[in-house]
Structures are given as C-alpha cells and as structure tokens.
Design an enzyme around this catalytic site. Structure first.
Site, PDB file in Angstrom:
ATOM      1  N   SER A  98       0.821  -1.213   0.000  1.00 25.17           N
ATOM      2  CA  SER A  98       0.000   0.000   0.000  1.00 25.17           C
ATOM      3  C   SER A  98       0.852   1.259   0.000  1.00 25.17           C
ATOM      4  O   SER A  98       1.620   1.487  -0.921  1.00 25.17           O
ATOM      5  CB  SER A  98      -0.959  -0.030   1.196  1.00 25.17           C
TER       6      SER A  98
ATOM      7  N   ASP B  35      -2.245   6.651  -3.325  1.00 26.76           N
ATOM      8  CA  ASP B  35      -1.085   5.949  -2.798  1.00 26.76           C
ATOM      9  C   ASP B  35      -0.691   4.840  -3.772  1.00 26.76           C
ATOM     10  O   ASP B  35      -1.225   4.747  -4.877  1.00 26.76           O
ATOM     11  CB  ASP B  35      -1.375   5.395  -1.399  1.00 26.76           C
TER      12      ASP B  35
ATOM     13  N   ASP C 168      -1.130   1.598  -4.107  1.00 25.87           N
ATOM     14  CA  ASP C 168      -2.091   0.622  -4.652  1.00 25.87           C
ATOM     15  C   ASP C 168      -3.450   1.238  -4.920  1.00 25.87           C
ATOM     16  O   ASP C 168      -4.400   0.537  -5.278  1.00 25.87           O
ATOM     17  CB  ASP C 168      -2.216  -0.585  -3.726  1.00 25.87           C
TER      18      ASP C 168
ATOM     19  N   ASP D 272      -5.832   2.422  -3.136  1.00 27.99           N
ATOM     20  CA  ASP D 272      -7.034   2.282  -2.313  1.00 27.99           C
ATOM     21  C   ASP D 272      -7.290   3.569  -1.532  1.00 27.99           C
ATOM     22  O   ASP D 272      -8.380   3.766  -1.002  1.00 27.99           O
ATOM     23  CB  ASP D 272      -6.947   1.074  -1.381  1.00 27.99           C
TER      24      ASP D 272
END
Length: 447
Positions: free
Chosen positions: A91, A235, A237, A239
């Site tokens: 992440s 960010d 990834d 999410d």
C-alpha cells in the site's frame, strides 16, 4: 501476522516467498477460484509467483490480472466468479516493504476472524494440498482495469450534474502507483486531465507513496500553477485518495470525510468512521441530522459497519473511502470520480470553508510491551472517568472535547490523540492523557 490492513513488512525479513507460499496454501484450502494482482514494486513479481504456486497446490484456480490497483482486484472477484482476491502490495509503505491484502466477493477485506483462520492454518500447516491430477489452473485476464473503469465512468455520470465533467480541470498525482484507472475514467467523463508521477515505479521516485500534506506539495503547486479546479492524489495501490482544492490547499482527511458524508448521507442516516476521527466531522454531520458512528481503526472495521442498512458512507481520514452501495473496498479512483463531480458542481474550496476546524493534537509514546501497558492505562482511565469507551484503546469524551489512547497496530508505540473546539482545551486534554500514559510506561512522548 495481520495488521490493521492485511500483511505487510520488510521484504527478506517478515515478508518472504515462504510467507507468500503459505498464504496461498491457506487461502486455497478453503477456496476454488482466486483473483490475484500486484502493485508496481519489483519484489511483487517473486512474491506473486510464490503466492500463485501455493494457491494452485491446493487445487485453487488463479485469475492473474497482473499489475493492478487494489480496488481493481477487489471488484474483479465477482466478475470473474471467484471466491477471493489477493493483492501483493504494501500500500502506502516505503519501497523496502511489501505485503498481502485479502478480499471477499463483496469487496470487503477479510474480517479479523477470517484472518485468524488463515494464521491458524499457516501455523498448523493443515493445508488441503491436491495430488498431481488436482493442481489448479492459471489464467491471465487483461480486462480488469477496463472493467473497473466502466464502473467508475458509470458512477461519475450518475454523480455529475449533467452526466459530464467537461467543465472541470483536474491534476492527478498517481505517486508512481496503480491509480491510472482514475485518470482514464476522469478523461472519459470529459474532464481536462493532467497527470504527475504517472510512471509506475515501485521505488516511488516522485514522492513517498502515502499522500499527505507534506508529500503532496508538488500536486498543490501544480494545481495552483495551471489554475486547475481540483487535485487528486493516490497511494501506491490506489485504495487511498486525498485531494487539493482549487485554491491549492491540501484537504485534511477529516474534513474530506465530512464533505463526502454531507453529500452522500441524508437525515436519519449514519456515517461510519474510526474512533480517532475529528470532532469537526460529527459536528458537521449533526447539522444535517446524520449520526457519526465509530469503529475500530482500520478500513476492514469501517467496511464491516458500512454493511449495515443505516450507514450511507464510511471512511478513514487517512484516505480510505467506502461507498457501500458500490463496493465495500476502499476505492481511491471511485472516490476521485465522486469528488470530481462535487467539485464540478461547486468549488471544493467553498465546500471546505463551511466546515469548522478544531485544534487536534497527536503524539506517541514508545513502549516495549503495548499490551501490558494498555491494561494499566485502561485501569487508570476508568478510575478517573465514569464514561470510557474501549472500542479501540480507551477514549474519553468531555464537555470540551475528547482524548484517545490506543496501541499502534504495527509499531511498539502507544498513540495519544486529543481534540477540543478551543486550543487551550485541546492542550489540557492532551496533557491529561499523556500524564496517564507516561506514568504507566515510564516514558515520555517522542513526537
């Protein structure tokens, strides 16, 4: 093994191919078909290969979407008739880290109970391994991002006043991550889109992966320089999603939560948010008859509460936004499209100006034994205050504001937060909380 958002840690230390293989075997033991993807970190290639091997060893079929945003993988589970999804990602963590996020067909992350089951399987090694005739298949699917984009465009058209964002100019900072699907959807919706840090690169050379006021200064400067209406930041990834106003101001996460909640929820509805959310959110929502309901810190807990019929929206000030009518996965690109529609209807700076801002203070105290320290702290707080919430750590609400003492989910630290409507009251509450923590740990704050 699992923290507040999946498994993550330093590659070669707590995150290895052996760990990936074990997670694949454990998940595959109870599933028949799994969607797998990864972010831009180069270490993801090795880890994904081991993960896929573990899944196939149990007879689970694998749908490999390659490099993709976490919400792209989560959304693909149902479309590919799968039982679960796994993303190899750390992440917003630094490039030295990697990890794994596990998802259910609803788009919700694995619950704590499901995570415990995986941990127990790994510990016992009680995997249901298939014989040589029962190995799972491995297929690639190149259409995951297109599938996700279609959903984003549909959501954008429904949210925009006239079904188009043609009046909007937006700068999207992808942070060298996987959020390109957001820029593509905004472009298809008619917005004038400019991207920065758009090259996928798991070293994150453009800026640190986590989008904060400190890391998004280039985005803010670009929005101001090109006179854009909105800035979006993701960010690694994708999410998470954070924003910059038309005036070049980075929007604090609590206030962005309030803006989304005020737009999505109606009188009688609830909005779910973690227990460390600013008082400004509850005050803003109360003005329109909406209740803020608290959860533990972690998007999995927010999503779990967002399943309830009374919850119209859920979010974490860190940038994870959940629109339960669409998906229970924090979907940064979806949040970007929704916010773009709001900005096209009214400048984000104007929306932000209507929300009160209160002084909020956060600090940490390091400790070698969080669990024992928290037991002593909780007992001390209960001795001093009649009403104490132990939903996540210990929280005390007073007439002036509140303070929260909770253990970090990933570090040997105890986090202390205090907030009130006036600065002096905030400092007093923080001092009270710190006195309790320092007396029970023998250490002072470090931030």
């Amino acid at each position: 093994m699992f923290g507040t958002s999946g498994v993550r840690g330093r590659v070669g230390e707590s995150v290895t191919a052996d760990v990936a293989l074990s997670i694949g075997r454990a998940v595959g033991t109870d599933t028949d078909r799994v969607v797998v993807g990864r972010d831009a970190r180069e270490t993801g290639e090795t880890l994904q290969a081991a993960l896929v091997a573990g899944l196939r060893e149990t007879g689970a079929d694998v749908v490999d979407v390659g490099r993709a945003a976490t919400p792209t993988v989560a959304r693909s589970i149902t479309d590919r008739s799968a039982d679960a999804g796994i993303v190899v990602t750390a992440s917003h963590n630094p490039p030295q880290d990697n990890g794994f996020k596990l998802w259910t067909p609803s788009g919700q992350a694995y619950s704590p109970d499901q995570q415990t089951e995986i941990e127990e399987l790994i510990e016992s090694k009680a995997y249901a391994l298939a014989d040589w005739t029962g190995q799972g298949s491995h297929e690639s699917w190149a259409g995951a991002a297109t599938y996700h984009k279609r959903a984003l465009v549909e959501a954008g058209r429904a949210a925009a006043v006239d079904g188009s964002l043609s009046s909007l100019s937006v700068v999207v900072d992808l942070g060298n991550g996987m959020g390109g699907v957001a820029a593509d959807a905004l472009f298809e919706l008619g917005a004038d889109v400019e991207t920065i840090n758009a090259q996928q690169d798991g070293r994150f050379p453009g800026r640190p992966s986590e989008p904060t006021a400190q890391t998004c200064t280039t985005l803010a400067a670009t929005v101001d320089a090109v006179d854009a209406d909105l800035g979006i930041a993701h960010d690694g990834d994708a999410d998470r999603m954070m924003a910059v106003t038309d005036e070049g101001e980075f929007v604090p996460g609590d206030l962005l939560l309030a803006i989304f909640g005020m737009e999505v929820a109606s009188a009688g509805d609830s909005v779910a948010a973690p227990v460390d959310t600013s008082l400004a959110v509850s005050d803003a929502l109360a003005d329109i008859g909406v209740e803020l309901v608290y959860t533990k810190v972690g998007d999995v807990y927010v999503a779990d509460r967002a399943k309830d019929a009374d919850v119209a929206f859920g979010g974490e000030p860190s940038g994870a936004w959940i629109f339960p009518e669409e998906t229970l996965c924090p979907d940064g690109p979806l949040a970007a499209v929704k916010l773009a529609a709001l900005a096209a209807a009214e400048p984000l700076s104007d929306r932000l100006a209507r929300i009160e801002r209160y002084p909020l203070r956060r600090t940490v105290v390091e400790t070698d034994d969080k669990a024992a320290a928290m037991e002593r702290i909780a007992a001390a707080v209960r001795e001093s205050y009649e009403e104490v919430s132990t939903l996540d750590g210990v929280r005390v609400d007073t007439d002036d504001g509140w303070f929260l003492i909770r253990p970090s989910g990933t570090e040997p630290k105890i986090r202390v937060t205090a907030e009130a409507r006036e600065a002096a009251a905030t400092e007093e509450l923080l001092d009270r909380a710190l006195d309790i923590v320092e007396a029970r740990t023998g250490r002072g704050s470090t931030e």
